[in-house]
Design a protein around this motif. Structure first.
Motif, PDB file in Angstrom:
ATOM      1  N   TYR A 180       0.801  -1.221   0.000  1.00  0.00           N
ATOM      2  CA  TYR A 180       0.000   0.000   0.000  1.00  0.00           C
ATOM      3  C   TYR A 180       0.837   1.276   0.000  1.00  0.00           C
ATOM      4  CZ  TYR A 180       0.969  -0.271   5.042  1.00  0.00           C
ATOM      5  OH  TYR A 180       1.587  -0.354   6.264  1.00  0.00           O
ATOM      6  N   SER A 181       2.114   1.183   0.324  1.00  0.00           N
ATOM      7  CA  SER A 181       2.959   2.368   0.478  1.00  0.00           C
ATOM      8  C   SER A 181       4.063   2.395  -0.568  1.00  0.00           C
ATOM      9  CB  SER A 181       3.577   2.390   1.881  1.00  0.00           C
ATOM     10  OG  SER A 181       4.392   3.517   2.056  1.00  0.00           O
TER      11      SER A 181
ATOM     12  N   VAL B 115       5.350  10.221  -0.178  1.00  0.00           N
ATOM     13  CA  VAL B 115       4.769   8.972   0.329  1.00  0.00           C
ATOM     14  C   VAL B 115       3.436   8.796  -0.385  1.00  0.00           C
ATOM     15  CG1 VAL B 115       4.005   7.704   2.375  1.00  0.00           C
ATOM     16  CG2 VAL B 115       5.926   9.312   2.536  1.00  0.00           C
ATOM     17  N   ARG B 116       3.413   7.864  -1.292  1.00  0.00           N
ATOM     18  CA  ARG B 116       2.295   7.702  -2.234  1.00  0.00           C
ATOM     19  C   ARG B 116       1.477   6.459  -1.904  1.00  0.00           C
ATOM     20  NH1 ARG B 116       3.470   5.005  -8.024  1.00  0.00           N
ATOM     21  NH2 ARG B 116       1.340   4.890  -8.830  1.00  0.00           N
ATOM     22  N   GLU B 117       0.164   6.624  -1.771  1.00  0.00           N
ATOM     23  CA  GLU B 117      -0.715   5.456  -1.624  1.00  0.00           C
ATOM     24  C   GLU B 117      -0.649   4.650  -2.914  1.00  0.00           C
ATOM     25  OE1 GLU B 117      -3.431   2.594  -1.490  1.00  0.00           O
ATOM     26  OE2 GLU B 117      -3.775   4.194  -2.958  1.00  0.00           O
ATOM     27  N   ASN B 118      -0.642   3.339  -2.816  1.00  0.00           N
ATOM     28  CA  ASN B 118      -0.186   2.494  -3.914  1.00  0.00           C
ATOM     29  C   ASN B 118      -1.230   1.534  -4.483  1.00  0.00           C
ATOM     30  OD1 ASN B 118       2.188   2.239  -5.387  1.00  0.00           O
ATOM     31  ND2 ASN B 118       3.017   0.590  -4.132  1.00  0.00           N
TER      32      ASN B 118
ATOM     33  N   ASN C 186      -6.910   2.179   3.672  1.00  0.00           N
ATOM     34  CA  ASN C 186      -5.639   2.502   3.024  1.00  0.00           C
ATOM     35  C   ASN C 186      -5.229   3.947   3.234  1.00  0.00           C
ATOM     36  OD1 ASN C 186      -5.515  -0.120   2.139  1.00  0.00           O
ATOM     37  ND2 ASN C 186      -5.033   0.405   0.039  1.00  0.00           N
TER      38      ASN C 186
ATOM     39  N   ILE D  92      -1.562   4.767   4.717  1.00  0.00           N
ATOM     40  CA  ILE D  92      -0.528   5.592   4.086  1.00  0.00           C
ATOM     41  C   ILE D  92      -0.209   6.807   4.949  1.00  0.00           C
ATOM     42  CG2 ILE D  92      -2.013   7.079   2.661  1.00  0.00           C
ATOM     43  CD1 ILE D  92       1.332   5.411   1.659  1.00  0.00           C
TER      44      ILE D  92
ATOM     45  N   ILE E  11       2.495  13.514   1.608  1.00  0.00           N
ATOM     46  CA  ILE E  11       1.633  12.335   1.600  1.00  0.00           C
ATOM     47  C   ILE E  11       0.539  12.571   0.571  1.00  0.00           C
ATOM     48  CG2 ILE E  11       0.088  10.851   2.932  1.00  0.00           C
ATOM     49  CD1 ILE E  11       1.564  11.698   5.452  1.00  0.00           C
TER      50      ILE E  11
ATOM     51  N   ASN F 113      -2.799   8.028  -4.864  1.00  0.00           N
ATOM     52  CA  ASN F 113      -2.001   7.318  -5.859  1.00  0.00           C
ATOM     53  C   ASN F 113      -1.583   8.183  -7.050  1.00  0.00           C
ATOM     54  OD1 ASN F 113      -0.872   5.314  -7.483  1.00  0.00           O
ATOM     55  ND2 ASN F 113      -2.419   3.808  -6.956  1.00  0.00           N
TER      56      ASN F 113
END
Length: 354
Positions: free
Chosen positions: A100-101, A125-128, A162, A166, A237, A240
């Motif tokens: 997820y990160s 820091v990107r949600e994935n 999620n 993140i 942060i 995606n």
């Protein structure tokens, strides 16, 4: 205990830079007495030709079993449709392993010219696993569909689970870095429900980090400020797609995608992956910059608890970048892939001799 990594070379320049990364990781681990075993498997076009799919189920199963994965770049835009085996290995692994990160640092080097002349040292820091990315945001079927030949729709998926995950990853990283400010990227003035939920989650997590200031920025304003004054940012942060776009911008402001390291991780698995693509136009010409994937492997080793080898790789990479003769042409140097790799290996050995 042996550390086991699975190396997936991918397409284009992938075989060249994964081979370089394997050598660097093995040399750094050996210097610190870390027993390292590297397994290899085919993905991308070689796997498609051999098995009918760009990422066989056996590769996914093996990725779950090892300690970590080194993932080379893939030419997924050139793959056939999913129904014909053309799955994006990156998206498949992120979903299958719960990654997820996506941690994407952007750090300039004194010897490498930046477009704005500013020093850069930030992390996106990107949600994935969610957002508009159709290859990973639905259990069954894609997140894009066409009700008629003249109408295409995309579904943006944002979950509380999620978003909280993140946010926790981002604030924990900020604390480790000693960051004073975390910048949360959104477009809640338009995407009121989905980015509204994302903001609610980041605010909830921020309450557990009273020593860190929180700045909330619209994504378009963040892009403008990145160009004007990238040094003002420490940790960002983002969801995606916004994180994907801004991290590439940050990487270019820091000197180029050739140095853009990246780590995908969840609670139990981790994958090192360069930010850039497979660059088929220069494949096999000894021109590819291996720095991004080598840095990604250093991030993976640190994530797995091997700080010594990771630090040695970063120091050796910095030393190679300092000399135009040992950095690649995209960074204003004259070296090829092999020469830059040999310089990094030499600098690791010299560290051990001091």
């Amino acid at each position: 205990m042996t550390l086991t990594l699975l190396s997936l070379a991918g397409d284009g320049i992938g075989p060249e830079i994964t081979a370089a990364t394997e050598r660097v990781a093995a040399t750094a681990c050996a210097r610190f007495g870390v027993a390292l075993a590297i397994e290899r498997a085919e993905i991308g076009f070689p796997a498609l030709a051999a098995t009918g799919t760009t990422i066989p189920d056996a590769v996914i199963d093996r990725a779950r079993a090892v300690d970590g994965v080194i993932l080379g770049p893939v030419s997924h835009n050139a793959y056939p449709p999913v129904a014909e085996g053309g799955r994006n290995p990156s998206g498949v692994l992120r979903k299958a392993l719960g990654l997820y990160s996506n941690i994407r640092p952007a750090r300039s080097h004194p010897a490498v010219k930046t477009p704005t002349g500013h020093a850069v040292d930030m992390v996106v820091v990107r949600e994935n696993l969610e957002g508009f990315y159709a290859d990973r945001n639905m259990e069954v079927g894609p997140g894009e569909f066409m009700p008629t030949p003249d109408l295409a729709l995309a579904v943006r998926k944002i979950t509380r689970e999620n978003s909280l995950a993140i946010a926790r990853a981002g604030f924990a990283l900020a604390r480790r870095r000693g960051a004073k400010t975390v910048t949360v990227i959104h477009k809640a003035n338009v995407l009121r429900l989905s980015d509204g939920l994302f903001l609610d989650c980041t605010r909830a997590v921020a309450a557990d980090y009273p020593g860190i200031a929180v700045e909330e920025l619209l994504v378009d304003a963040a892009a403008a400020l990145l160009v004007r004054d990238p040094a003002r940012f420490e940790v960002l942060i983002a969801t995606n797609m916004f994180g994907d776009i801004l991290s590439d911008l940050a990487a270019e402001l820091a000197g180029g995608l050739g140095l853009a390291a990246s780590l995908n991780h969840g609670d139990t698995h981790a994958v090192a992956q360069a930010q850039h693509g497979s660059a088929p136009s220069i494949a096999g010409q000894d021109r590819a910059n291996p720095g991004s994937l080598i840095g990604s492997a250093a991030m993976l080793l640190a994530h797995l608890g091997h700080a010594g080898p990771a630090a040695a790789i970063w120091a050796a990479l910095d030393a190679a970048l300092a000399d135009p003769a040992t950095r690649t042409q995209d960074l204003g140097g004259t070296a090829g892939t092999r020469a830059m790799t040999e310089a990094i290996l030499r600098h690791i050995a010299e560290q051990a001799d001091r």
